[in-house]
Design a protein around this motif. Sequence first.
Motif, PDB file in Angstrom:
ATOM      1  N   ALA A 133       1.050  -1.308  -0.134  1.00 42.53           N
ATOM      2  CA  ALA A 133      -0.232   0.152   0.046  1.00 42.53           C
ATOM      3  C   ALA A 133       0.968   1.080  -0.104  1.00 42.53           C
ATOM      4  N   GLU A 134       2.047   1.211   1.069  1.00 45.81           N
ATOM      5  CA  GLU A 134       2.620   2.353   1.084  1.00 45.81           C
ATOM      6  C   GLU A 134       3.808   2.852  -0.686  1.00 45.81           C
ATOM      7  N   TRP A 135       3.626   2.136  -0.796  1.00 46.26           N
ATOM      8  CA  TRP A 135       4.116   2.031  -2.565  1.00 46.26           C
ATOM      9  C   TRP A 135       3.472   2.683  -3.554  1.00 46.26           C
ATOM     10  N   LYS A 136       1.845   3.133  -3.768  1.00 42.85           N
ATOM     11  CA  LYS A 136       1.129   3.024  -4.596  1.00 42.85           C
ATOM     12  C   LYS A 136       1.407   4.585  -4.596  1.00 42.85           C
ATOM     13  N   ALA A 137       1.966   5.527  -3.567  1.00 47.10           N
ATOM     14  CA  ALA A 137       1.673   6.568  -3.977  1.00 47.10           C
ATOM     15  C   ALA A 137       2.882   7.239  -5.088  1.00 47.10           C
ATOM     16  N   ASP A 138       4.240   7.149  -4.868  1.00 46.01           N
ATOM     17  CA  ASP A 138       5.296   7.258  -5.283  1.00 46.01           C
ATOM     18  C   ASP A 138       6.108   6.233  -6.295  1.00 46.01           C
ATOM     19  N   GLU A 139       7.445   6.337  -7.059  1.00 47.72           N
ATOM     20  CA  GLU A 139       8.090   6.090  -7.956  1.00 47.72           C
ATOM     21  C   GLU A 139       7.472   3.924  -7.631  1.00 47.72           C
ATOM     22  N   LYS A 184       5.776   2.219  -6.971  1.00 45.08           N
ATOM     23  CA  LYS A 184       4.409   2.088  -7.582  1.00 45.08           C
ATOM     24  C   LYS A 184       4.377   1.040  -8.496  1.00 45.08           C
ATOM     25  N   LYS A 209      14.028   2.973  -0.197  1.00 41.15           N
ATOM     26  CA  LYS A 209      13.379   4.716  -1.406  1.00 41.15           C
ATOM     27  C   LYS A 209      14.675   3.884  -2.219  1.00 41.15           C
TER      28      LYS A 209
END
Length: 444
Positions: A216-222, A224, A268
Motif C-alpha cells: 500500500a505505501e508504494w502506491k503513492a510514489d515511484e 508503484k 526508497k
Amino acid sequence: MKLLKRVLLLLVIIVGVVIYLNYPKLNIISGYAAKNMASGVFVANRSAVSMNQYDNNVPLIELAETHVDETAESASSKVYGLMERTAVYRDGLGTVLINDSYDAEKLTIRPHRNKIVDTIPYPYGQAEPLDSIFEEVDLGQLSKAVAMAFGNPEVQKTRTLLVLYKGHLLTEKYIEGFTKDTPILGWSMTKSVLATCFGILEHQGKLEMDWPAPIAEWKADERKDITLDHLLRMQSGLAWDEDYSGISDVTQMLFLDSDMTQKQREKKAIAPPTEIWNYSSGTTNLLSGILRQQFRSHQEYLDFPYSSLIDKIGMYSMVLEADIDGNYVGSSYAWASTRDWARFGQLYLDKGKWNGEQIFSPEWVDYIATPTIHSDGTYGAHFWLNAEGKYPDVPKDLFSCNGYQGQYVFVIPSKDLVVVRTGLAEEPEFDVNGVLSNIVKAVP
C-alpha cells in the motif's frame, strides 16, 4: 616515567577507540553465534562441540563464547562478556534470536506437516534408492570428481556431495559427523525455495509475475511500478546494502529485526525497475511477507510451503525457520538433508512434475532460468545461472541454488544431472568449475 605514562595513555585511547567503533558489531557477532548454535543443535541435532569447533570457528564469530541450555532449548552468546544474545527453539519454526519484544506465548501455531511413509525408491519416495547401473556412465571419472570435491579438506571444506542422474542416485559421500539424514543450512538456497512458492501460486492461477507488488505505501510514489517479477529478479531499483562484514541492511535484518519483511519495504527507490541489478536478501523476505498476504490466516501461510511443495515431494527433513513475528526467513534459513536438497533439484530437472502431479508449470523453469538484465547472465529469478559461461567447462544451461559458504544445488538439464554440494567454503577455495566439469565428463 612520563614517557611510559604517555604510552599507556595512548594505548588506552587506542583501545577505547577500537571498542567504540566495534561495540555495535558485537551485537551481530553474538547474535550470529547464538542463532547458528541453536539451530545446529536443535534443528540439525548436532553437538555443541562440533558447532563450536567448525561452524562458529570463523573470523569474528570465533570471538563469541556460546553456551547451550538443553532444558530451555536455547543458546546464548557473549563477546568478551558483552552483548549477550539468546536464540530459542520453537517446534516447527526453527530457532529465533529473541529481543525485548519477544513473547513466547504470542506465536503458538505451527505448520502442519504431512509425512507419508511410502515404498517408492529415492528420490521420488522414501524407500532406499535402486542399485542403478548405467553403461554409459564412466564410474572412474565420477570417482575422480568426488575425490576432487573432497580433496584438500582444510581449504575446500566439503561436507557432502550427491549426484543424481536421470532421477537415480549415482553417488553420495559424507564426511564424518554427517549422514544422508543430517539437516544442513542452505543459507541463500532458501531463496529458491521461497520463489518456488510463487511459481506454485502462478500455476494455480492465483497470481501473475507482472502484477504490481501489493504494498500500500508504494502506491503513492515511484515504487508503484515495481512488480513481482522485478522483485524475483532483484531488479526493483530499491536501495539495499548486502554487506556481511559490519552493520548493514542485511545484518540488521537477520540479527536485530523482529519482522524481517519490513526493512526492504521501507527502502526508497534509487533507480527505476530494471535499470540496476542489486542482490538483496531483504527483497526475498519482503516476498515472504507478500506471500503471507495471499492467505486469509497465518496458519494457511505457515502450511502452504509444506503442503504444496516441501512435503509434497517428500523433503521431510526440511525446516523453514521463521522470525519473531512468524514470517518465514526466505532469504536464509531453510534446513534440509543433502538428499532432500537433491529432491528439490530433481523437481526442477523434471520441470515441476512429481510422481505424475504438476506442482508448477514447465514454463516456470524457463522463467527462473532466463537471464536478468544487468546480472551478466549470472542470475535469473531467484536462481543463479551459467548463461554467460561463469563456469567455462560446464554446460551453459546449468542453473542453481547457491548459499553462503558453498551450499549448492546444481541442475544441468542437458546432462540429466542434479548435483548437491555442501560445505564451509565457496569459490575460489572450492573449485566449482573443476568439480562440475569432471562430473559432467562422467556422463554422455
